[in-house]
Scaffold this active site. Structure first.
Site, PDB file in Angstrom:
ATOM      1  N   GLU A   1      34.853  38.425  30.660  1.00 59.14           N
ATOM      2  CA  GLU A   1      35.598  38.809  29.456  1.00 59.14           C
ATOM      3  C   GLU A   1      35.248  37.855  28.323  1.00 59.14           C
ATOM      4  O   GLU A   1      35.930  37.803  27.311  1.00 59.14           O
ATOM      5  CB  GLU A   1      37.101  38.855  29.713  1.00 59.14           C
ATOM      6  CG  GLU A   1      37.696  37.575  30.245  1.00 59.14           C
ATOM      7  CD  GLU A   1      39.190  37.677  30.489  1.00 59.14           C
ATOM      8  OE1 GLU A   1      39.906  37.972  29.526  1.00 59.14           O
ATOM      9  OE2 GLU A   1      39.620  37.458  31.634  1.00 59.14           O
TER      10      GLU A   1
ATOM     11  N   CYS B   1      40.513  39.474  33.742  1.00 62.73           N
ATOM     12  CA  CYS B   1      40.146  38.634  34.897  1.00 62.73           C
ATOM     13  C   CYS B   1      39.914  39.443  36.169  1.00 62.73           C
ATOM     14  O   CYS B   1      39.628  38.874  37.229  1.00 62.73           O
ATOM     15  CB  CYS B   1      41.235  37.600  35.156  1.00 62.73           C
ATOM     16  SG  CYS B   1      41.715  36.705  33.693  1.00 62.73           S
TER      17      CYS B   1
ATOM     18  N   HIS C   1      44.538  35.167  41.938  1.00 60.40           N
ATOM     19  CA  HIS C   1      43.993  34.799  40.632  1.00 60.40           C
ATOM     20  C   HIS C   1      44.866  33.645  40.128  1.00 60.40           C
ATOM     21  O   HIS C   1      46.096  33.728  40.169  1.00 60.40           O
ATOM     22  CB  HIS C   1      44.065  35.993  39.676  1.00 60.40           C
ATOM     23  CG  HIS C   1      43.834  35.605  38.248  1.00 60.40           C
ATOM     24  ND1 HIS C   1      42.701  34.941  37.857  1.00 60.40           N
ATOM     25  CD2 HIS C   1      44.606  35.742  37.126  1.00 60.40           C
ATOM     26  CE1 HIS C   1      42.769  34.696  36.557  1.00 60.40           C
ATOM     27  NE2 HIS C   1      43.918  35.161  36.097  1.00 60.40           N
TER      28      HIS C   1
END
Ligand code: CAA
Length: 387
Positions: free
Chosen positions: A79, A111, A233
């Site tokens: 990104e 993400c 994450h």
């Protein structure tokens, strides 16, 4: 057919900022950063590294000539892309010496995109069992100096070789996912730094975890006791810890204690690097592999992927027999320990020195010890070098 992660490599640049120094400069209690956020150090990305050079440095560590011959697809998740048209993956075709008979594409969903890439690779290999796919998640997490998000910056690249009969993790066909159009974090075209509704983003991350983990349990009939470790994450490590607490709520105390112990291994490297967006979940997985002492073949690892905007996904993988031969115990810790500590003034200078919208400027690459570097721009064309 068994398909999954055969090799995994990681790169982050040679510079870091200590969170105690940042806290002092920003008039914050260091424990807010160290405990409240859960970060002790942050990777600082020099102007001579971007997502492409970091990706090349990560992939270079794991690929042999034989792998390159078999790889017919490079999926580049980011990104922090550097071009609105040309994919980061095509630079890697030349830089890393891949054959021309390869598909190259860049993927984006904040993400999350590296997780989508892994599943796309899985499908491709199911139809073409002899092929291998290179999946990379590379990012530079930037929120701006003196912003609330500053303490959650970082960067780096995770590279994974996806193949049949993988030697590390066999990916299971059990994913559950949840997408919803929300504005928790975004980066409008032309902006160099992310915009974020910070508190809201942390809540959406946790809400999405509940959605996908509840659905996962209903779909598979597996409860939390089926897992030997959970990877998340990690935008900052405290956020993953909050998701873990949700997962182990009401669990048998031994199961909860084991998962909490393994989470300390999962977050060890992220705690010293910070957010790296697409690669973050897989850095946590690598950290678990390199730092846990009690993992065994057949153990089930749960993976929660989250990409703002937003997409959540939960899936699992089983550790493969002999996986430990693919891993060097605490190897990446040595790389992290060898980094150079910057003062806050030096970090701010580095932060402001990256190339943006310039037609021609070459950079001093001698100060960067990495093998692959971003050397500058000539007529808006990015120059990458292998030293
Ligand atoms: N000692 C110990 N803890 C302390 C403390 C002290 N002296 N002072 C504060 N704390 C604790 C607070 O109690 C709080 O803990 P809880 O979260 O458990 O309540 C924690 O430190 C953070 O304090 P604040 O809430 O006051 O922090 P803040 O207002 O400065 O913002 C943030 C924190 C929202 C995470 C901000 O850094 C931010 O916006 N970061 C970027 C956005 C982000 O990372 N979002 C994550 C979800 S989105 C995602 O996952 C995608 C992605 O990668 C971006």
């Amino acid at each position: 057919m068994n398909i999954g992660i055969d090799k995994i490599g990681f790169f982050t640049p040679h510079l870091y900022l200590d969170m105690k120094d940042l806290a002092q400069a920003r008039n914050e209690d260091p424990n807010k950063y160290l405990i409240g956020i859960g970060q002790s150090k942050m990777a600082v990305i020099p102007p001579t590294q971007d997502v492409i050079s970091m990706a090349a440095n990560a992939a270079d560590q794991i690929l042999t000539a034989e792998d390159k011959e078999k790889i017919d697809m490079i999926l580049f998740a980011t990104e922090s892309g550097v071009d609105n048209s040309k994919s980061g993956a095509v630079y890697l075709q030349r830089l890393l010496g891949f054959k021309n008979q390869v598909r190259v594409v860049e993927m984006k969903q904040a993400c999350y995109a590296a997780t989508a890439a892994i599943h796309f690779a899985h499908g491709h290999i199911a139809m073409n069992p002899d092929s291998k796919v290179l999946v990379i998640g590379a990012d530079n997490a930037r929120y701006g100096l003196k912003t609330k998000g500053e303490v959650t910056q970082g960067g780096g690249a995770a590279a994974m070789l996806i193949s049949r009969n993988p030697r590390i993790l066999s990916i299971q066909d059990d994913a559950t996912f949840w997408a919803e159009d929300v504005m928790d974090f975004w980066r409008p075209l032309g902006h160099d730094e992310a915009l974020v509704d910070g508190k809201y983003s942390t809540n959406v991350y946790l809400d999405f975890f509940k959605h996908v983990f509840d659905e996962y349990q209903a779909k598979t009939g597996f409860d939390i006791s089926k897992f030997d470790a959970l990877c998340f994450h990690l935008p900052y490590t405290k956020e993953g810890y909050k998701a873990l607490k949700i997962a182990i709520e009401g669990a048998d105390p031994t199961v909860a204690a084991n998962l909490t112990r393994e989470f300390e291994n999962v977050r060890k490297y992220s705690n010293q690097i910070g957010n790296l967006y697409t690669g973050s979940l897989y850095l946590g997985f690598l950290s678990l592999l390199e730092n846990a002492n009690d993992l065994k073949a057949g153990m089930r690892i749960g993976l929660y992927s989250y990409g703002s905007g937003a997409q959540g996904e939960f899936y699992s993988g089983l550790l493969r027999p002999g996986f430990e031969k693919q891993i060097k115990h605490q190897a990446f810790q040595n790389v992290l320990d060898a980094r150079q500590r910057l003062t806050v003034e030096e970090y701010e200078k580095v932060y402001n020195s990256r190339i943006k919208d310039e037609k021609t400027r070459m950079l001093d690459i001698e100060s960067d010890p990495a093998k692959y570097v971003f050397a500058g721009v000539k007529d808006y064309q990015r120059q990458y070098l292998r030293k």
